[in-house]
Design a protein around this motif. Sequence first.
Motif, PDB file in Angstrom:
ATOM      1  N   CYS A   1       0.698  -1.300  -0.028  1.00 49.26           N
ATOM      2  CA  CYS A   1      -0.070   0.025  -0.035  1.00 49.26           C
ATOM      3  C   CYS A   1       0.801   1.283  -0.040  1.00 49.26           C
ATOM      4  O   CYS A   1       1.861   1.193   0.625  1.00 49.26           O
ATOM      5  CB  CYS A   1      -0.843  -0.010   1.215  1.00 49.26           C
ATOM      6  N   TYR A   2       0.462   2.276  -0.842  1.00 48.51           N
ATOM      7  CA  TYR A   2       1.377   3.458  -0.860  1.00 48.51           C
ATOM      8  C   TYR A   2       1.426   4.220   0.433  1.00 48.51           C
ATOM      9  O   TYR A   2       2.353   5.029   0.753  1.00 48.51           O
ATOM     10  CB  TYR A   2       0.888   4.503  -1.900  1.00 48.51           C
ATOM     11  N   ARG A   3       0.373   3.928   1.334  1.00 50.88           N
ATOM     12  CA  ARG A   3       0.587   4.735   2.667  1.00 50.88           C
ATOM     13  C   ARG A   3       0.938   3.751   3.855  1.00 50.88           C
ATOM     14  O   ARG A   3       1.331   4.258   4.712  1.00 50.88           O
ATOM     15  CB  ARG A   3      -1.179   5.163   3.003  1.00 50.88           C
ATOM     16  N   HIS A   4       0.795   2.420   3.413  1.00 49.49           N
ATOM     17  CA  HIS A   4       1.323   1.357   4.497  1.00 49.49           C
ATOM     18  C   HIS A   4       2.143   0.332   3.771  1.00 49.49           C
ATOM     19  O   HIS A   4       1.879  -0.770   3.282  1.00 49.49           O
ATOM     20  CB  HIS A   4       0.137   0.725   5.199  1.00 49.49           C
ATOM     21  N   PRO A   5       3.450   0.788   3.440  1.00 50.46           N
ATOM     22  CA  PRO A   5       4.121  -0.280   2.534  1.00 50.46           C
ATOM     23  C   PRO A   5       4.315  -1.685   2.930  1.00 50.46           C
ATOM     24  O   PRO A   5       4.483  -2.352   2.244  1.00 50.46           O
ATOM     25  CB  PRO A   5       5.623   0.349   2.678  1.00 50.46           C
ATOM     26  N   ASP A   6       4.096  -1.877   4.204  1.00 46.29           N
ATOM     27  CA  ASP A   6       4.209  -3.177   5.037  1.00 46.29           C
ATOM     28  C   ASP A   6       2.969  -4.191   4.663  1.00 46.29           C
ATOM     29  O   ASP A   6       2.942  -5.276   4.738  1.00 46.29           O
ATOM     30  CB  ASP A   6       4.444  -3.309   6.297  1.00 46.29           C
ATOM     31  N   ARG A   7       1.955  -3.646   4.093  1.00 42.21           N
ATOM     32  CA  ARG A   7       0.729  -4.163   3.891  1.00 42.21           C
ATOM     33  C   ARG A   7       0.603  -4.374   2.188  1.00 42.21           C
ATOM     34  O   ARG A   7       0.423  -3.669   1.202  1.00 42.21           O
ATOM     35  CB  ARG A   7      -0.498  -3.586   4.283  1.00 42.21           C
ATOM     36  N   GLU A   8       0.787  -5.889   1.785  1.00 43.67           N
ATOM     37  CA  GLU A   8       0.491  -6.236   0.424  1.00 43.67           C
ATOM     38  C   GLU A   8      -0.793  -6.023   0.117  1.00 43.67           C
ATOM     39  O   GLU A   8      -1.855  -6.417   0.882  1.00 43.67           O
ATOM     40  CB  GLU A   8       1.057  -7.401  -0.002  1.00 43.67           C
ATOM     41  N   THR A   9      -1.320  -5.680  -1.430  1.00 36.83           N
ATOM     42  CA  THR A   9      -2.193  -5.445  -1.842  1.00 36.83           C
ATOM     43  C   THR A   9      -2.625  -5.545  -3.359  1.00 36.83           C
ATOM     44  O   THR A   9      -1.530  -5.411  -4.114  1.00 36.83           O
ATOM     45  CB  THR A   9      -3.055  -4.074  -1.404  1.00 36.83           C
ATOM     46  N   GLY A  10      -3.638  -6.176  -3.574  1.00 31.95           N
ATOM     47  CA  GLY A  10      -3.584  -6.288  -4.980  1.00 31.95           C
ATOM     48  C   GLY A  10      -4.991  -5.272  -5.571  1.00 31.95           C
ATOM     49  O   GLY A  10      -5.198  -5.297  -6.694  1.00 31.95           O
ATOM     50  N   ILE A  11      -5.298  -4.352  -4.897  1.00 31.44           N
ATOM     51  CA  ILE A  11      -6.264  -3.295  -5.067  1.00 31.44           C
ATOM     52  C   ILE A  11      -5.458  -1.903  -5.433  1.00 31.44           C
ATOM     53  O   ILE A  11      -4.549  -1.742  -4.779  1.00 31.44           O
ATOM     54  CB  ILE A  11      -7.330  -3.112  -3.909  1.00 31.44           C
ATOM     55  N   ARG A  12      -6.018  -1.494  -6.691  1.00 29.22           N
ATOM     56  CA  ARG A  12      -5.595   0.065  -6.653  1.00 29.22           C
ATOM     57  C   ARG A  12      -6.500   0.982  -7.071  1.00 29.22           C
ATOM     58  O   ARG A  12      -7.622   0.626  -7.380  1.00 29.22           O
ATOM     59  CB  ARG A  12      -4.831  -0.199  -8.178  1.00 29.22           C
ATOM     60  N   CYS A  13      -6.185   2.195  -6.728  1.00 28.35           N
ATOM     61  CA  CYS A  13      -7.034   3.310  -6.778  1.00 28.35           C
ATOM     62  C   CYS A  13      -7.527   3.349  -8.295  1.00 28.35           C
ATOM     63  O   CYS A  13      -6.615   3.566  -9.215  1.00 28.35           O
ATOM     64  CB  CYS A  13      -6.522   4.633  -6.261  1.00 28.35           C
TER      65      CYS A  13
END
Length: 288
Positions: A23-35
């Motif tokens: 996440c661009y605000r929480h780099p330690d959290r992986e995500t497959g969702i994008r704005c």
Amino acid sequence: MDAGNGQGNGPGQQEQAHALPGCYRHPDRETGIRCTRCDRPICTDCMINASVGFQCPECVRDGAKNGSSAPRTLAGAPVVADTRLITKILIGLNLAVFLALTAVPGLSRELVMWPAGIAYLGDWYRMITPVFSHLEVWHLALNMLSLWLVGGPLEEMLGRVRYLALYLISGLAGSALGYLLMNPAGTALGASGAVFGLFGATIALQRRLNRDQGPMLVLLALNLALPFLPGTSIGWQAHIGGLVAGGVLGFAMLTARGPRRTLIQYGSCALVLLVVIVATLLRTAQLT
């Protein structure tokens, strides 16, 4: 670096190579969702429901600053359900004109770009009709495939009105350069000028999103080289005119910020259109 070290390609590194972005605000959290507006990765704590997909907090905040809390595209237009409506209409219009040209003998002579007809007969409509006219199936198929693949994502990011303005003005810019540089007795037609305008705007979009531009630049270079291959009869003037206009408009539409964003976006359209008109009038004066 050590060729004898057999641990270099272990499972840990393979998993890391395929890891999702943070996440661009929480780099330690992986995500497959994008704005849906800025394409940045966002985690479940940061994503905010939009009418289409999710948006990040900054894009929602930008929308509020512009006087609207409704979801907005990257260029500031309202988010709509059918993000390819204008692209579908343009493809349908090109198909309809192709069928008309096939069915009506002699119609193509009335629709092509013909500098002599513009200068001596005042056929100003020839500046726009070639943008929707094709005689060969392969020409139509190639341009419509490019329109669907490149235009669809642009329409989603720019919004319908800005996208349509980009398409039409790029097509007119291609016609203007053709009118300026072509043999007065020559003819040309096709949506290539407008499509190359979409290419130019896509380069601006990829730069805005910090994406790799390599594949697009290679595709663009190949298409620009086609008219210069032996045995081809493809005009390059519309390609260059549309590309330059689309690049300028795409940059203006995607980088403008603040309360004057809309003024800058449509002001750039007016400025490019003014250049097209001046070039057309100068060429007409030269020929007559």
